[in-house]
Design an enzyme around this catalytic site. Sequence first.
Site, short mmCIF file in Angstrom:
data_model
loop_
_atom_site.label_atom_id
_atom_site.label_comp_id
_atom_site.label_asym_id
_atom_site.label_seq_id
_atom_site.Cartn_x
_atom_site.Cartn_y
_atom_site.Cartn_z
N GLY A 169 -18.40 -18.05 -24.61
CA GLY A 169 -16.98 -18.40 -24.66
C GLY A 169 -16.49 -19.02 -23.38
O GLY A 169 -17.14 -19.89 -22.79
N TYR A 175 0.80 -1.23 0.00
CA TYR A 175 0.00 0.00 0.00
C TYR A 175 0.83 1.28 0.00
O TYR A 175 0.48 2.24 -0.71
CB TYR A 175 -1.00 -0.03 1.16
CG TYR A 175 -2.20 -0.89 0.85
CD1 TYR A 175 -3.31 -0.36 0.20
CD2 TYR A 175 -2.22 -2.25 1.17
CE1 TYR A 175 -4.41 -1.15 -0.11
CE2 TYR A 175 -3.30 -3.04 0.85
CZ TYR A 175 -4.40 -2.49 0.22
OH TYR A 175 -5.48 -3.29 -0.10
N GLU A 229 -8.72 -7.46 4.16
CA GLU A 229 -7.96 -8.52 3.48
C GLU A 229 -7.33 -9.47 4.49
O GLU A 229 -7.28 -10.69 4.26
CB GLU A 229 -6.91 -7.87 2.58
CG GLU A 229 -7.54 -7.23 1.35
CD GLU A 229 -6.74 -6.08 0.77
OE1 GLU A 229 -5.54 -5.96 1.08
OE2 GLU A 229 -7.32 -5.28 0.01
#
Length: 406
Positions: free
Chosen positions: A281, A106, A148
């Site tokens: 796809g 960060y 996180e």
Amino acid sequence: MTNASQPKDRQTMNPQTIAIVKSTVPALQAHGEAITSHFYKIMFEGHPQVKAFFNEAHQAAGTQARALAGAVIAYGAHIDRLEAIAGALPRIIQKHAALGVLPEHYPIVGHYLLRAVKEVLGDAATDEVIAAWGEAYESLAGLLIAAEEAVYSANAAQPGGWRGTREFRVARREDESEVITSFYLEPVDGGALLAFTPGQYLTLVLEIDGQPVRRNYSLSDAPGKPWYRISVKKEEGGRASNWLHEAAAVGTRLQVQAPCGDFVLQPAGEQARPLVLVTGGVGITPAMSMLESVAHTGRPVHFVHAARHGGAHAFRARVDALAQRHANVKPLYVYDAPRESDTPHATGFVTRELLAGLLPEDRDVDLYFLGPKPFMQAVYANGLALGVPKQQLRYEFFGPLEALEA
């Protein structure tokens, strides 16, 4: 996961900082893409090791810079009411956790982002503006780092879980079409596998020609197997996909991050709505994980897949086998350039009329769709026009998230 929609540190941000950040939004709207393009350039020059976290194709196409510019502008415009953009945070957090973004990354991003603002805006980026954006960035970084870490800790604490990378070997590979190959990955340590939710993906941490590369690939099989399966399209110029197709033989060892991703099959509950899976796809890969997980439950499933032709159509035999075994599974294949021997259900494209023929009158379905951006824009618009509730339209882009409204 921590509740990212209610960040606690924004209440302590200096009111003057909030006012300065909001006042700079018009300048960012005018110069945002120039700032973010310059940011990536100078950051990669100063810290080339971070390039592994970014897809070169998205960089070259400019989608990464546009996506970051949009995110910065949205953050600045809503800095006094972040709940307005909270819906975007889980995807960012999951993407960062999948790639292995760490707290030490960060400050690097913050340094070069502020430098790019200063160098592009020039005198307009006063010391007060840079200081305000520095404080705003630190606030957001703290929020993301905490969220996180919660993902990393939760993954490591679960049975079969791990933190960082874990070594897997290619146990088997199978061609699913002329351009898509499945790789069955088993842990070298022989241990248990972390459970995942259909729709999630793995990140492979590769080294190709001496350069680190990180790529996300959707898990394409149901959870609970003794392997993870990813199914990879060989993209023209695709560095990682070509390496996997050409060099990842049975026995090849790969470093793998734990499964992540917030585009997942939602719990159906007792009264499961019909499930409509519409793919184009290689977008078929996470939909296969979803189909494999629900086919046996009796939940009605329409499985619509669009491909160029039969040679590019992956998993047809498997979907047909599931449909033969489970009457609730209804496949429909659409080819826009069929070969003479092909037998699609329809030719052309996935149209509004085609979708209308599948939907119940009350339109109360869960519609998941994935594929190339124009395909997704069309399905999104048609789903809304046909009356499917917006909150029941579920999707994820393979690259940087951009607006679906064409």
